[in-house]
Scaffold this active site. Structure first.
Site, mmCIF file in Angstrom:
data_model
loop_
_atom_site.group_PDB
_atom_site.id
_atom_site.type_symbol
_atom_site.label_atom_id
_atom_site.label_comp_id
_atom_site.label_asym_id
_atom_site.label_seq_id
_atom_site.Cartn_x
_atom_site.Cartn_y
_atom_site.Cartn_z
ATOM 1 N N HIS A 81 0.803 -1.310 0.015
ATOM 2 C CA HIS A 81 0.172 0.102 -0.100
ATOM 3 C C HIS A 81 0.721 1.218 -0.051
ATOM 4 O O HIS A 81 1.924 1.326 0.618
ATOM 5 C CB HIS A 81 -0.803 0.081 1.370
ATOM 6 N N ASP A 162 -15.529 1.089 6.202
ATOM 7 C CA ASP A 162 -14.495 1.912 5.877
ATOM 8 C C ASP A 162 -14.964 2.777 4.570
ATOM 9 O O ASP A 162 -14.557 3.959 4.604
ATOM 10 C CB ASP A 162 -13.089 1.318 5.169
ATOM 11 N N ARG A 169 -15.447 11.245 6.609
ATOM 12 C CA ARG A 169 -14.024 11.915 6.893
ATOM 13 C C ARG A 169 -13.711 12.957 6.081
ATOM 14 O O ARG A 169 -13.429 13.987 6.327
ATOM 15 C CB ARG A 169 -13.044 10.675 7.006
ATOM 16 N N SER A 184 -8.100 2.583 8.610
ATOM 17 C CA SER A 184 -8.937 2.470 7.288
ATOM 18 C C SER A 184 -8.021 1.545 6.407
ATOM 19 O O SER A 184 -8.653 0.605 5.614
ATOM 20 C CB SER A 184 -8.810 4.042 6.642
ATOM 21 N N LYS A 188 -8.923 -2.683 5.318
ATOM 22 C CA LYS A 188 -9.083 -3.510 4.093
ATOM 23 C C LYS A 188 -7.998 -4.371 3.658
ATOM 24 O O LYS A 188 -8.437 -5.500 2.948
ATOM 25 C CB LYS A 188 -8.769 -2.188 2.937
#
Length: 443
Positions: A81, A162, A169, A184, A188
């Site tokens: 990520h 999320d 948010r 978050s 995932k």
């Protein structure tokens, strides 16, 4: 237990219990909570921060709010990520290149769209005709992972909490909170069944984290929470001021990704792909060192196996085989959307390139349609920039430093001025800088 009492408790700076967080997340997903209460809860968490226990409990509750992928037990499930940056297309060549090195790897990358500046990974891939990000249910993703080994998709079934909370948010000024960001991302990844994870943590003027100390603090908490979730994680802090690679813009970044998969990508992009892949191979004990893993990645990029894996992945993701073949082995630009107009941006003085301000470039691309300013906005996949210089290069007056690709009949002159200002020139020789700034792991 009530939502009001939970909000009040956090407003008073008290730590929430696991049950209280589960209750809030369940109410959020079930829709039995007012939007103003979601906003109030997020603001209470934002202002008073989350303890490590709260982040872990929030992550667990969010991951459990929807489907959880459980791949075959013999597989090693890995992923990466990035905190994001201008021109960050690393995931697109990384996934097939890494998959090509190991048959027992499964790389189930559940990615997202971009809201600000240029598009996200899914927006870039959707510039390929026929690519549809959200076309697969959880069983189809399981089958694809088990049988093919990798994919890059979007999913509303994994951690749906999320999806709801991120939208809230975004409109309540509570995005930039470390605990909420960590929950978050990791929710995932946990829902996708990830066991080994690399976080590419961007640091610099074109990223969320401007200082190494700030990034280190975030990275340490990220690794801790990942470990509590049963994920072995390593954080690579990488430099993010100038754009990654030579292209910025959705279809242009696909073009550059194809070049990288052919072993002909820009050096910084190839280095990041090889570095991240090398770390994942070393973490999973497939190689004895990161350097050896990076060499394996370079081999897959140079010998054609990564490119073929990418082509086959596109076909798995329902892109027509003829389009996938032409994209990878034929005339790539004939497949992708290309802009009608192009303008050269020239240097106003001579000197050495001391910096390329990625945020300026991103802002112009966004204004011309490459990114979104609101969630449902359509993007123009053809808009973008091609950089012709890098930090340390010597340029003369009127040297073409970049090319702007656009579809505007009457282009705003201020965009060209901003692009010219994004190239910083100095009189002294400038040395190139290392991409990797540091490593944080669970040891």
């Amino acid at each position: 237990m009530s939502i009001i009492s939970i909000i009040k408790k956090k407003c008073q700076k008290n730590e929430l219990t696991d049950d209280e967080i589960k209750f809030f997340v369940k109410c959020t997903v079930d829709g039995c909570i007012d939007q103003c209460q979601i906003g109030a809860m997020l603001m209470a968490l934002y202002l008073n921060d989350l303890t490590n226990a709260e982040v872990c409990n929030m992550t667990t509750a969010m991951a459990s709010s929807g489907k959880i992928l459980k791949f075959r037990s013999s597989a090693i499930v890995v992923d990466k990520h990035s905190t994001g940056g201008v021109g960050d297309k690393v995931s697109i060549p990384l996934v097939p290149a890494l998959s090509a090195t190991q048959e027992d790897f499964i790389i189930p990358m559940v990615s997202g769209r971009g809201l600000e500046f240029t598009g996200g990974t899914l927006d870039k891939l959707e510039s390929i005709p026929g690519f549809s990000s959200f076309s697969f249910d959880d069983q189809q993703l399981l089958d694809m992972g088990n049988n093919f080994g990798c994919f890059i998709v979007g999913s509303d079934d994994l951690s749906p909490a999320d999806s709801v909370l991120y939208k809230a948010r975004d409109v309540t000024a509570t995005v930039d909170n470390a605990g909420l960001i960590i929950a978050s991302i990791i929710s995932k990844k946990a829902a996708a069944g990830i066991k080994y994870l690399i976080l590419d943590l961007k640091v610099g003027s074109a990223s969320f984290f401007h200082s190494i100390d700030e990034a280190k603090s975030f990275g340490k908490q990220f690794v801790l929470v990942a470990k509590m979730m049963g994920i072995e994680c390593r954080v690579l802090m990488t430099r993010m001021s100038a754009p990654i690679g030579n292209y910025v813009g959705n279809s242009l970044e696909i073009l550059e990704s194809i070049n990288c998969l052919r072993g002909k990508g820009p050096s910084d992009l190839q280095a990041l792909v090889e570095l991240i892949g090398g770390h994942l191979l070393e973490m999973t004990h497939k190689v004895s060192s990161v350097n050896e893993g990076s060499k394996r990645m370079a081999e897959s990029l140079n010998n054609g196996t990564a490119l073929e894996k990418f082509k086959q992945m596109l076909i798995e993701l329902r892109v027509d085989e003829r389009i996938a073949d032409e994209l990878c082995y034929g005339s790539t630009t004939s497949v992708l959307p290309m802009a009608k107009y192009e303008i050269e941006i020239k240097a106003l003085t001579s000197g050495y390139v001391n910096g390329i301000h990625g945020m300026n470039i991103a802002k112009v691309c966004n204004k011309l349609g490459a990114g979104r300013q609101f969630s449902n906005q359509a993007i123009d996949p053809a808009v973008g920039i091609r950089l012709l210089v890098k930090k340390g290069d010597r340029v003369d007056i009127d040297t073409v430093c970049m090319v702007l690709y656009h579809n505007e009949i009457d282009l705003n002159e201020s965009y060209l001025i901003l692009l010219q200002q994004s190239i910083e020139l100095v009189n002294e020789i400038v040395e190139p800088e290392d991409i990797l700034l540091g490593v944080i792991d669970c040891n």
